[in-house]
Design an enzyme around this catalytic site. Sequence first.
Site, short mmCIF file in Angstrom:
data_model
loop_
_atom_site.label_atom_id
_atom_site.label_comp_id
_atom_site.label_asym_id
_atom_site.label_seq_id
_atom_site.Cartn_x
_atom_site.Cartn_y
_atom_site.Cartn_z
N ALA A 17 -88.28 22.75 -101.85
CA ALA A 17 -87.08 23.37 -101.31
C ALA A 17 -87.46 24.21 -100.09
CB ALA A 17 -86.45 24.26 -102.37
N GLY A 63 -88.33 19.97 -105.55
CA GLY A 63 -87.17 19.14 -105.21
C GLY A 63 -87.59 17.78 -104.68
N GLU A 86 -88.14 15.75 -107.63
CA GLU A 86 -86.85 15.52 -108.32
C GLU A 86 -86.03 14.45 -107.60
OE1 GLU A 86 -86.09 19.83 -108.45
OE2 GLU A 86 -85.54 19.50 -110.55
N GLU A 142 -92.35 24.93 -109.44
CA GLU A 142 -91.39 26.04 -109.46
C GLU A 142 -91.86 27.21 -110.30
OE1 GLU A 142 -90.69 22.86 -109.70
OE2 GLU A 142 -88.98 22.38 -108.41
#
Length: 694
Positions: free
Chosen positions: A63, A102, A105, A125
């Site tokens: 991110a 991310g 993901e 994270e």
Amino acid sequence: VSEPVRYSRVDDIGLITIDNPPVNALGVAVRRGLLECLQTGLEDDAARALVLIGAGRTFPAGADIREFDQQPQSPSLPDVVAGLEASGKLLIAAIHGTALGGGMEITLGCDYRIAAPDARMGLPEVNLGLLPGAGGTQRLPRLAGVRPALDIAVNGRPVGVSRLQDMGVVDRVATQDLQADALAYARELAAADAPRRPLGELAPAAPDEAAFDEFEQLVARKKRGYEAPAVIIEAVRTATQTAFADGMVRERELFVERRNSAQAAAQRYIFFAERKAGKMPDIPADASARDIRTAAVIGAGTMGTGIAITLADAGLPVTLLEQDSEALARGRDKLERHYRGQVDKQRMNAATADQRLASITPTTDYVALADVDLVIEAVFEDMDVKREVFAQLDRHCRADAILGTNTSTLDVGAIAEQTQRPENVVGLHFFSPAHIMRLVEIVRASATGDVAMKTAAALVKRIGKIGVPVGVCYGFVGNRILHKRQAQAVNLVTAGATPEQVDRVLYEFGMPMGPLAMWDMAGLDISYKAREHVRAHDPSNAPPRNWVDEVVEAGRLGQKTDGGVFDYDGRKPVPSPATAQHIESFRARQGITPRDIDDAEVRERCLYVMVNEACRILDEGIAARPSDIDVVWINGYGFPRYRGGPMHWADRVGLADILERIRHFHDTTGDPDWAPAPLLERLVAEGRQLGDLN
Ligand SMILES: NC(=O)c1ccc[n+]([C@@H]2O[C@H](COP(=O)([O-])OP(=O)(O)OC[C@H]3O[C@@H](n4cnc5c(N)ncnc54)[C@H](O)[C@@H]3O)[C@@H](O)[C@H]2O)c1
């Protein structure tokens, strides 16, 4: 301006390219662009399947952390992944570099994954106090199973392609050019009418109680005090219990809670603090670091061998100099034992270990140092010895060689004066064990030049450590603050606390060990000798005698004598009746009646005294910014990262409250350590925080 995501077509395959240098971070423009390009691809009748790839050096590496402190902007990442997953065409992720957070993901929203052989993927994270928030906790267990999902999300370490293949995360490994291979793979899948594979349509993952138990225990043991790991386990458990849509709702709730938590704020803060630490505002940008190709270490004791290992592990040839061949042989033994241990623990293969060992050349002759680029001295902590060593270095080393000293307590400026090149002398204060601890204080004496500072900072970074520039004073930043805290630990016991209580309170706060157990580990005799030295040579500054002096005089020097403040059951500290005796008789002789001391007082006195001293250090310009002090205490002393360091923590507690207690302790004890630091008083008067000075 170039678009951060673009669509093109290569024959019959649509190609979506993310191009947002340097690491394709998933900021709002990228998220928007992804959905737009997906739409274009779906509407492009000539495209039979779609490939998603990153330009430059990596698939999205996460991110955009800067957005965390802002209002969320749509589309959110979960929406993007859901959009990819709902795609009406086969979607293939082509992964290289590090697909993190991310980035990983997003690949789970695709139907198939092809990766470059050296690609890595991970969900880091947890390292920022968060959990994966775009379906990672729900899709990964469904794809790979509970254990691999926990491994990746709880440990937060990226894993390589072969393991990802075993887990079923990576379907194919590219052999030539990733993009060409991905396009061919897409064509092959389309020709075979391969099915779409939306993970969100799968039933809950099979529960694995053994894995849950194992990770709960691991977290309790290794991540004590951190909130995020347990929350991640809970989210993965949800993936075994509920429908996907419900799991996503739960993941979002947990994510928002974590994102707004004090721990996440602290971990984000220290993440940026560590990146800022090497920046030296007072050094002009055009001062450039010298190239370091070879190094030498003087002294093959505890620190010298650790430093030599660190340099060798970073690929630098090292010359290791000792005063005689016996000491040299002892040093060689230590190095051999270290590398043999690495091989035994399977951290290194034998060939690498041999090569590292071979890159360290032992010598007793300064002539061998004629052409080295950088020297780090780690001989006895004795000014006369250091003087002699630096005179030799000055005589034998190239004039532009950088000369570093690992001294803990001596004046780096006085050492520099032994040479004709004080501008090339710098302190490089490593922490023990030097090959493990990440912190190095880079000490700037008044004569140290910009180039030496820059070169030292570049070297520290290159060997994988975090360098914090500091000025010259007794103990620099870390130990100077430590000494104040240790004095409080001693005084608290004198006043009525037990050593066990003091240590328990700081351990519960999140320190890896209590102050007194830490002292036993380092050896009580070192600071005892320093106190005795001052008592003998500088009586007006002599520290008053304390009960620890008596413990030392009774021959209890710490772990190395199987007992110091504490007795030891193996390595575990246990209350010592002998120490209790020393404390009692010391109090009696001083006429002190012990009083009950509550845990809050222990905590306040040990920690607020650190805040006070840190403010003095800032005022004196010894540290450049409060966040540097946090970096020192987290990486050098194990201050809990989830509290952000003593400065960040103090802002959270409230400087006004802290100052009030500092004044109270000053009034009640008269101890000069409690005289309120002027900077702290100014900040409180102006209603500002330490964080405002970063
Ligand atoms: N031990 C720690 O925790 C620690 C932490 C940070 C800094 N330091 C500093 O690092 C330095 C070394 O500490 P240490 O704990 O490794 O000490 P040590 O006693 O383990 O090692 C010192 C080594 O220096 C060698 N030596 C002494 N005089 C020499 C000379 N003239 N030429 C060449 N070699 C010589 C000795 O033979 C010995 O092997 C000191 O300045 C100390 O203050 C120590």
